[in-house]
Design an enzyme around this catalytic site. Structure first.
Site, PDB file in Angstrom:
ATOM      1  N   TYR A   1      42.857  59.679   3.538  1.00  9.81           N
ATOM      2  CA  TYR A   1      42.519  59.656   2.108  1.00  9.81           C
ATOM      3  C   TYR A   1      41.526  60.768   1.814  1.00  9.81           C
ATOM      4  O   TYR A   1      40.565  60.962   2.561  1.00  9.81           O
ATOM      5  CB  TYR A   1      41.904  58.302   1.739  1.00  9.81           C
ATOM      6  CG  TYR A   1      41.469  58.205   0.300  1.00  9.81           C
ATOM      7  CD1 TYR A   1      42.313  57.661  -0.659  1.00  9.81           C
ATOM      8  CD2 TYR A   1      40.212  58.676  -0.109  1.00  9.81           C
ATOM      9  CE1 TYR A   1      41.919  57.583  -1.991  1.00  9.81           C
ATOM     10  CE2 TYR A   1      39.816  58.603  -1.441  1.00  9.81           C
ATOM     11  CZ  TYR A   1      40.676  58.057  -2.370  1.00  9.81           C
ATOM     12  OH  TYR A   1      40.282  57.982  -3.690  1.00  9.81           O
TER      13      TYR A   1
ATOM     14  N   GLU B   1      42.973  63.052  -6.429  1.00  6.88           N
ATOM     15  CA  GLU B   1      43.070  62.060  -5.353  1.00  6.88           C
ATOM     16  C   GLU B   1      44.339  62.302  -4.546  1.00  6.88           C
ATOM     17  O   GLU B   1      45.434  62.333  -5.104  1.00  6.88           O
ATOM     18  CB  GLU B   1      43.093  60.650  -5.948  1.00  6.88           C
ATOM     19  CG  GLU B   1      43.027  59.567  -4.878  1.00  6.88           C
ATOM     20  CD  GLU B   1      43.142  58.163  -5.460  1.00  6.88           C
ATOM     21  OE1 GLU B   1      44.146  57.886  -6.166  1.00  6.88           O
ATOM     22  OE2 GLU B   1      42.232  57.356  -5.217  1.00  6.88           O
TER      23      GLU B   1
END
Ligand code: GDP
Ligand code: MN
Length: 398
Positions: A118, A206
């Site tokens: 991530y 993101e």
């Protein structure tokens, strides 16, 4: 403002971020063409909606079927899956029960995933700085990671004067378990991402998951970008990516009338002038036990046309069971507001209680117009009184 995954990847590629090859498709035929271009052997057909959780999502017409991200091993499979998904409503954790209709697909080359990580850049409100967030727990929602294993989230706060320094990037790279040549690759990846973030006036980038492939390359498999609405005037390319189908129709209508409207989940519609007063009005409605249905700032220079539009937008929300108008007439005069309220109430056939608090320039004239209008209006003397009355009237009407 939000954009689709394929658009975000296109923008990032311009900044030198390596992205998997892919093409957007609006029809099964285009999906097949896109797949032929890629050449296989594995294709991924991804629903493009402004919401995450697509992989684990389900289509409304086939709740037991597959999700919104499909891995295909042949052109025929690409066609079948495109036909299944296009025009159907996908429900994910982020869309709410009503889901979102899939009108675009992204057909991408399949990736050989070894690890899912991530990585995000966002503006941290507490420090007012761009913050890098990273985790080895990619592929699942970061909120879940934060709740279960907060120690697995790495954070680096970036000084705007220096930007991302190599040591920031190396620290994150080590934290993500990169070794050898990959460290340099990641440092470059992150600085390209940061440059894109700054130059495009993003508020969020993101990448979830950021993947490491079998041959050791680092690739964004998913990409989400949000932008600062106040900077859109200088982001022509971003504005062109706007997909109005994904936005709330009431919010689009509001922006056309230069109204700042944000739909919320409550049942008390608010019409206020000034952002600060609008926030205070929402707070005080909550203090009296009510739930605001929206934030709405009609602006300092509100005219009759704008107020009528504002009224209609508030009433277009089916959840609205009462309205509080709270206007402090400084530049905007109370008599103009009163006339607009009367005009709007007649035009839209008001069926919910209306509480009005007017104060300021020409307040007496404004009150007189309301009194003589024949409308059932509950007058309030001040903000607290208005909030209390609208909460009470809404409850009694329901
Ligand atoms: P999201 O569910 O909306 O966040 O969509 P993602 O783009 O993150 O895709 C969801 C999941 O699908 C990813 O976490 C991967 O596990 C899987 N996925 C996406 N693309 C590929 C691919 O090319 N190959 C493989 N094996 N899995 C993929
Ligand atoms: Mn994702």
């Amino acid at each position: 403002m939000n954009i689709h995954e394929y658009q975000a990847k296109r923008l990032l590629a311009k900044y030198g971020v390596p992205v998997p090859r892919g093409n957007v498709a609006y029809t099964p035929h285009e999906a097949v063409d896109a797949a032929k271009d890629l050449g296989g052997p594995v294709y991924v057909v991804k629903s493009q909606i402004h919401a995450g959780g697509r992989g684990a999502g389900r289509f409304q017409n086939n709740p037991d079927g597959k999700g919104g991200v499909r891995i295909c091993k042949s052109i025929d499979e690409v066609r079948d899956n495109a036909e299944e998904m296009l025009g159907q409503v996908l429900v994910t954790k982020q869309t709410g029960e009503q889901g979102k209709e899939v009108n675009r697909l992204y057909v991408e080359e399949g990736a050989d995933i070894k690890r899912e990580l991530y990585l995000a850049l966002l503006i941290d409100r507490a420090t007012s700085r761009v913050t890098i967030m990273a985790s080895t727990e990619g592929g699942m929602e970061i909120e879940e990671v934060a709740a279960r294993t907060p120690e697995k989230i790495l954070r680096e706060i970036i000084d705007p004067a220096t930007g991302v320094m190599p040591y920031h990037a190396r620290k994150i790279a080590f934290g993500l378990g990169f070794e050898g040549k990959q460290i340099g690759t990641f440092v470059k990846f992150l600085s390209s991402l940061y440059k894109a973030f700054l130059e495009l006036d993003a508020s969020l980038v993101e990448i979830n998951p950021l993947i490491v492939t079998g041959d050791g390359s680092i690739l964004p498999l998913d990409a989400k970008m949000n932008f600062d609405d106040n900077a859109l005037f200088r982001q022509k390319e971003v504005v062109e990516m706007r997909d109005l189908d994904e936005e709330d129709p009431a919010e689009i209508e509001a922006s056309q009338h230069e109204l700042n409207y944000i739909k919320l989940d409550g049942n008390i519609g608010c019409m206020v002038n000034g952002a600060g007063l609008a926030m205070a009005t929402m707070d005080i409605i909550k203090l009296y036990g009510g739930e605001p249905a929206n934030f709405l700032d009609v602006g300092g220079g509100a005219n009759k046309e704008r107020v009528v539009a504002a009224f209609k937008i508030i009433l277009s929300d089916k959840n609205v069971e009462g309205i509080l108008v709270n206007i402090f007439g400084g530049i905007v005069r109370c008599d103009v507001i009163a006339e607009a309220i009367v005009a709007a109430a007649q035009e839209v056939e008001l069926h919910v209680p209306l509480v009005v608090r007017l104060e300021g320039t020409n307040v007496e004239m404004g009150k007189k117009i309301l009194e003589e209008s024949g409308l059932t209006i509950i007058a309030a003397d001040n903000l607290a009184d208005g909030a209390e009355k609208v909460v009470k009237a809404t409850r009694e009407a329901a």
